[in-house]
Scaffold this motif. Sequence first.
Motif, mmCIF file in Angstrom:
data_model
loop_
_atom_site.group_PDB
_atom_site.id
_atom_site.type_symbol
_atom_site.label_atom_id
_atom_site.label_comp_id
_atom_site.label_asym_id
_atom_site.label_seq_id
_atom_site.Cartn_x
_atom_site.Cartn_y
_atom_site.Cartn_z
ATOM 1 N N LEU A 189 19.269 -11.290 -80.254
ATOM 2 C CA LEU A 189 20.417 -11.446 -79.194
ATOM 3 C C LEU A 189 20.127 -12.731 -78.354
ATOM 4 O O LEU A 189 21.158 -13.588 -78.291
ATOM 5 C CB LEU A 189 20.513 -10.229 -78.364
ATOM 6 C CG LEU A 189 21.648 -10.390 -77.285
ATOM 7 C CD1 LEU A 189 22.938 -10.570 -78.218
ATOM 8 C CD2 LEU A 189 21.815 -9.036 -76.308
ATOM 9 N N PRO A 190 19.106 -12.964 -77.690
ATOM 10 C CA PRO A 190 19.028 -13.979 -77.023
ATOM 11 C C PRO A 190 19.029 -15.301 -77.885
ATOM 12 O O PRO A 190 19.782 -16.290 -77.307
ATOM 13 C CB PRO A 190 17.592 -14.146 -76.084
ATOM 14 C CG PRO A 190 16.791 -13.085 -76.873
ATOM 15 C CD PRO A 190 18.064 -12.059 -77.682
ATOM 16 N N TYR A 191 18.436 -15.524 -78.925
ATOM 17 C CA TYR A 191 18.825 -16.556 -79.715
ATOM 18 C C TYR A 191 20.110 -17.029 -80.118
ATOM 19 O O TYR A 191 20.834 -17.901 -80.191
ATOM 20 C CB TYR A 191 17.902 -16.564 -81.052
ATOM 21 C CG TYR A 191 16.331 -16.648 -80.646
ATOM 22 C CD1 TYR A 191 15.842 -17.653 -80.307
ATOM 23 C CD2 TYR A 191 15.589 -15.373 -80.713
ATOM 24 C CE1 TYR A 191 14.540 -17.890 -80.059
ATOM 25 C CE2 TYR A 191 14.399 -15.245 -80.513
ATOM 26 C CZ TYR A 191 13.723 -16.622 -80.306
ATOM 27 O OH TYR A 191 12.374 -16.407 -79.776
ATOM 28 N N LEU A 228 22.560 -15.928 -78.399
ATOM 29 C CA LEU A 228 23.451 -16.448 -77.143
ATOM 30 C C LEU A 228 23.255 -17.911 -76.905
ATOM 31 O O LEU A 228 24.000 -18.627 -76.629
ATOM 32 C CB LEU A 228 23.014 -15.556 -75.851
ATOM 33 C CG LEU A 228 23.450 -14.186 -75.861
ATOM 34 C CD1 LEU A 228 22.709 -13.561 -74.923
ATOM 35 C CD2 LEU A 228 24.825 -14.119 -75.698
ATOM 36 N N LEU A 229 21.924 -18.402 -77.400
ATOM 37 C CA LEU A 229 21.844 -19.605 -77.002
ATOM 38 C C LEU A 229 22.297 -20.644 -78.245
ATOM 39 O O LEU A 229 22.367 -21.799 -78.029
ATOM 40 C CB LEU A 229 20.105 -20.215 -76.821
ATOM 41 C CG LEU A 229 19.553 -19.704 -75.394
ATOM 42 C CD1 LEU A 229 18.150 -19.365 -75.674
ATOM 43 C CD2 LEU A 229 19.922 -20.702 -74.601
ATOM 44 N N PRO A 233 25.081 -21.568 -79.878
ATOM 45 C CA PRO A 233 26.197 -22.530 -79.793
ATOM 46 C C PRO A 233 25.865 -23.651 -79.089
ATOM 47 O O PRO A 233 26.049 -24.805 -79.402
ATOM 48 C CB PRO A 233 27.422 -21.691 -79.156
ATOM 49 C CG PRO A 233 26.848 -20.312 -78.795
ATOM 50 C CD PRO A 233 25.628 -20.046 -79.406
ATOM 51 N N GLN A 234 25.319 -23.528 -77.893
ATOM 52 C CA GLN A 234 24.942 -24.569 -76.866
ATOM 53 C C GLN A 234 23.740 -25.339 -77.621
ATOM 54 O O GLN A 234 23.813 -26.634 -77.624
ATOM 55 C CB GLN A 234 24.151 -24.203 -75.501
ATOM 56 C CG GLN A 234 23.620 -25.171 -74.532
ATOM 57 C CD GLN A 234 24.524 -25.365 -73.603
ATOM 58 O OE1 GLN A 234 25.837 -25.798 -73.836
ATOM 59 N NE2 GLN A 234 24.185 -24.967 -72.444
ATOM 60 N N LEU A 235 22.698 -24.716 -78.245
ATOM 61 C CA LEU A 235 21.669 -25.626 -78.886
ATOM 62 C C LEU A 235 22.205 -26.528 -80.060
ATOM 63 O O LEU A 235 21.646 -27.489 -80.419
ATOM 64 C CB LEU A 235 20.383 -24.484 -79.354
ATOM 65 C CG LEU A 235 19.677 -24.029 -78.139
ATOM 66 C CD1 LEU A 235 18.609 -23.309 -78.779
ATOM 67 C CD2 LEU A 235 19.212 -25.311 -77.391
#
Lengths: 293, 282
Positions: A12-14, A16-17, A19-21
């Motif tokens: 999940l954390p990946y 969430l990150l 699009p920004q990354l």
Amino acid sequence: MEKRVVFDGKLLPYALLLPQLIITLVFFYWPAAQAVRQSFLIEDAFGTSSQFVWFENYAHLFTNPDYYRSMLTTAVFSILVTVFSLSLSLLLAVQADKQIKAAGAYKTFLMWPYAVAPAVAGVLWLFMFQPSLGLVSQAIRSLGFDWNPTLNGNHALSLVVMAATWKQISYNFLFFLAGLQSIPKSVIEAAAIDGARPARRFWTIIFPLLSPTTFFLLVVNIVYVFFDTFGIIDSVTGGGPAQATTTLVYKVFSDGRLGGDLGGSAAQSVVLMILVIGMTAIQFRYIERKVQY
Amino acid sequence: MVERKTIFSYLPHLILLIGIAVVAFPVYVAFVASTWDPATISNGQMPLRPGPHFLENYYQTIFVGTSRTTREPVGGMMFNSLVMALTIAIGKIAISIISAFAIVYFRFPFRMTAFWVIFVTLMLPVEVRIYPTYKIVSDLGLLDSYAGLTIPLIASATATLLFRQFFMTVPDELVEASKIDGAGPMQFFRDTLLPLSITSIAALFVIQFIYGWNQYLWPLLITTRDSMQTIVIGIKKMIVTQDALTEWQIAMATAVLAMLPPVLVVILMQRLFVKGLVETEK
């Protein structure tokens, strides 16, 4: 500073990150890397092949008098805009900080230029100072002064300085006002009871206590002049006359586009990147100190 | 403070009024010029009061455009600017709030690496990577599209830092309470964190809307078709070096229209604007 309580989650954390990354890597890091790569290459006239030339682009850049001229222009431009906009907005903020009626209304009427696009601000000033029909330029000419920003480099630079200062006053005003309002009134009252007159109170108490804000604004204003005045320059002078208003950023743009010198433009980008990194580092070091203060 | 009231106590008002007048003057001149006919402006005899051509000039500007230079109605440009400003503002907030959530509320390998990767973008403004970024957007076939105008500007270190800072102040007890209630991370995000962040989101929206509306260099590079122009680009194209060709009354009406939305946002949402300004700079 870390959170004590966190959630479990492997993917999940990946997610969430992601699009920004992705945007960061595709549109920030990749082009920045390309700029570095290109700065070591020279392309032939048709852009079909390129040759690795080590530091030739840089050597060329630092032996080019035009580049030093553009550095000087940027320095003069930064100093003038920073000094004018900081001193004018401090003057206004000090007045608005006095317990006077309608202070809130004054604040409203001074803060809106922040919202005006730099390019639009440039067009407004261009219109007033347009040599043949501008209102202000006619007044200047009627005084017998031969005003012509399209031919005279100093006139062009002063026009760009005025537009850039005008646009930046509201930002500086808001930060100075916030800074002034955070100075404890008891300190100033104590000085007043000791018999210090307003001018003395300002220079010996208020101004030193305001120095963190002033220093912060100094850095922000220099960054503003370097990068955010592109629109003003492009709409008012287009870098001219005879490159008199070509700042470092404007030169990256005009050399790459009009000159077609991508290697040289990329080398300039890399120099600018190093400058930005320096300025950001200064800004953040200062912020660290403000937290303790 | 302790000084007697004298004539000098009006000095602050005087200075502030002069300041306001000087700041407002260029905009007033632009507005006046947008209400006169081209002949009055071009012979340099424009009076300092509004003229009789207000409706006519604004109608032509919004629905027809200039007759000689860009020939593109400004209404369409305003629509493009609006789409750009809204997409950038909402996009930045959306992707930044979820990245900050991931960084603050989870522990996973390369967490700090991800944080630094986002943070370093502060040091890579578009001005220092103009042509390579242009090339990527053109290779992806995004020239002259809303996606090309907005997506490369959506990544935001400042917004991510802002939300991270805000999330740090949210009490841990709220997470514990949600966990006891059996809520998963996304449920906590939606039902607890998002409602708490609403003022920060609004403040950020104000700042980013202005940022998006006022973009210049990027749309200048990305748009080649006149119909994709934003209003800030359009106005620059109306000013021609041969002064005789510039239709100043249209250009000035466009300037007024270009300033109106962001200035209204600042004035109407003053409190949020100041909050956003101060917070994004931290």
